[in-house]
Design an enzyme around this catalytic site. Structure first.
Site, PDB file in Angstrom:
ATOM      1  N   CYS A   1       1.051  -1.094   0.006  1.00 48.95           N
ATOM      2  CA  CYS A   1      -0.098  -0.049   0.094  1.00 48.95           C
ATOM      3  C   CYS A   1       0.884   1.394   0.033  1.00 48.95           C
ATOM      4  O   CYS A   1       2.113   1.207  -0.375  1.00 48.95           O
ATOM      5  CB  CYS A   1      -1.048   0.181   1.080  1.00 48.95           C
TER       6      CYS A   1
ATOM      7  N   ASN B   1       2.132   1.380   4.419  1.00 49.60           N
ATOM      8  CA  ASN B   1       2.515   0.091   5.048  1.00 49.60           C
ATOM      9  C   ASN B   1       1.939   0.185   6.581  1.00 49.60           C
ATOM     10  O   ASN B   1       2.746  -0.542   7.368  1.00 49.60           O
ATOM     11  CB  ASN B   1       3.948  -0.341   4.794  1.00 49.60           C
TER      12      ASN B   1
ATOM     13  N   CYS C   1      -1.524   0.600   7.335  1.00 46.36           N
ATOM     14  CA  CYS C   1      -3.077   0.328   7.420  1.00 46.36           C
ATOM     15  C   CYS C   1      -3.525  -0.846   6.760  1.00 46.36           C
ATOM     16  O   CYS C   1      -3.513  -1.982   7.242  1.00 46.36           O
ATOM     17  CB  CYS C   1      -3.735   1.465   7.058  1.00 46.36           C
ATOM     18  N   ARG C   2      -3.613  -0.600   5.412  1.00 47.36           N
ATOM     19  CA  ARG C   2      -3.928  -1.714   4.345  1.00 47.36           C
ATOM     20  C   ARG C   2      -2.972  -3.282   4.375  1.00 47.36           C
ATOM     21  O   ARG C   2      -3.721  -4.156   4.451  1.00 47.36           O
ATOM     22  CB  ARG C   2      -4.220  -1.114   3.068  1.00 47.36           C
ATOM     23  N   SER C   3      -1.758  -2.762   3.980  1.00 49.20           N
ATOM     24  CA  SER C   3      -1.118  -3.965   3.615  1.00 49.20           C
ATOM     25  C   SER C   3      -0.763  -4.810   4.900  1.00 49.20           C
ATOM     26  O   SER C   3      -0.601  -6.138   4.608  1.00 49.20           O
ATOM     27  CB  SER C   3       0.030  -3.622   2.635  1.00 49.20           C
TER      28      SER C   3
ATOM     29  N   ASP D   1      -8.056   3.664   0.677  1.00 49.14           N
ATOM     30  CA  ASP D   1      -7.122   4.119   1.931  1.00 49.14           C
ATOM     31  C   ASP D   1      -7.998   4.728   2.952  1.00 49.14           C
ATOM     32  O   ASP D   1      -8.713   5.634   2.756  1.00 49.14           O
ATOM     33  CB  ASP D   1      -6.044   5.482   1.309  1.00 49.14           C
TER      34      ASP D   1
HETATM   35  P1  4NP Z   1      -1.842   2.746   3.962  1.00 51.89           P
HETATM   36  O1  4NP Z   1      -2.521   4.036   4.830  1.00 51.89           O
HETATM   37  O2  4NP Z   1      -1.218   3.100   2.770  1.00 51.89           O
HETATM   38  O3  4NP Z   1      -3.023   1.708   3.868  1.00 51.89           O
HETATM   39  O4  4NP Z   1      -0.816   2.429   5.279  1.00 51.89           O
HETATM   40  C1  4NP Z   1      -1.921   5.278   4.675  1.00 51.89           C
HETATM   41  C2  4NP Z   1      -1.173   5.421   5.986  1.00 51.89           C
HETATM   42  C3  4NP Z   1      -0.351   6.769   6.235  1.00 51.89           C
HETATM   43  C4  4NP Z   1      -0.730   7.794   5.131  1.00 51.89           C
HETATM   44  C5  4NP Z   1      -1.404   7.689   3.963  1.00 51.89           C
HETATM   45  C6  4NP Z   1      -2.025   6.279   3.996  1.00 51.89           C
HETATM   46  N1  4NP Z   1       0.104   8.935   5.099  1.00 51.89           N
HETATM   47  O5  4NP Z   1      -0.324   9.870   4.419  1.00 51.89           O
HETATM   48  O6  4NP Z   1       0.700   9.126   6.339  1.00 51.89           O
END
Ligand code: 4NP
Length: 178
Positions: A28, A31, A33-35, A144
């Site tokens: 993602c 790294n 939340c989703r992945s 996201d």
């Molecule tokens: P992820 O979510 O890609 O699913 O881990 C996010 C985590 C942090 C951010 C964006 C998306 N950020 O902008 O910090």
């Protein structure tokens, strides 16, 4: 550890893996939340459905480095815990070596897919795909959830379990229900 909890290290060690077992990487943006959710839920689901030996390595990373070294977002940790899944993952950024180390590199959304594809070295045999390709609607995005509420995380989890089953059907011809 109770029997319903899955030790992350179990599969990372590749113990008892078949000779032709494969390596899968979930990607993602951050790294956190989703992945890491996909990594934990995929590992749990393949174990529950009896496909553990088909995998040597299951891991996750982000296309960005903002959160490298951090534990997953508390909302992901809680959601996984609710499903009996423990994660000890620490965020890391996608590396060039991943394209040699993994058979499947699965993106959560189209932006991740573009970023992974543009980093893929020529001649790398890794299959880079949208994880949602293993759903009914082939271009389904795992959105996201970072700036939203808990409902987004719950939605992500349900998608991940569904796509995991699709992956097992498509890649291993698994005969499993929805
Ligand atoms: P992820 O979510 O890609 O699913 O881990 C996010 C985590 C942090 C951010 C964006 C998306 N950020 O902008 O910090």
């Amino acid at each position: 550890m109770s029997s319903s909890r899955v030790a992350v290290e179990d599969l990372d060690a590749g113990m008892h893996a078949d000779e032709d077992a494969i390596n899968v990487l979930f990607v993602c943006l951050g790294n956190i939340c989703r992945s890491p959710m996909a990594e934990g839920a995929f590992r749990r689901t393949v174990q529950q459905l009896g496909f553990k030996n088909k995998f040597r390595r299951i891991d996750s990373c982000g296309t960005a480095s903002y959160h490298s070294g951090e534990r997953p977002d508390p909302r992901t940790v809680q959601l996984l815990a609710k499903h009996g899944i423990h994660t000890s993952h620490l965020a890391r950024q996608l590396a060039t070596s991943d394209f040699n180390d993994f058979d499947y590199i699965l993106a959560m959304d189209d932006a991740n897919l573009r970023d992974i594809t543009s980093a893929q070295p020529k001649g790398s045999g890794a299959k880079v795909m949208l994880f949602g390709n293993f759903g009914v609607n082939k271009s389904e995005q795992i959105q996201d959830p970072y700036y939203g509420g808990q409902a987004g995380f719950d939605r992500n989890y349900a998608q991940i379990v569904r796509f995991t089953k699709g992956f097992l059907r498509e890649v291993f011809g698994a005969d499993i229900d929805e």
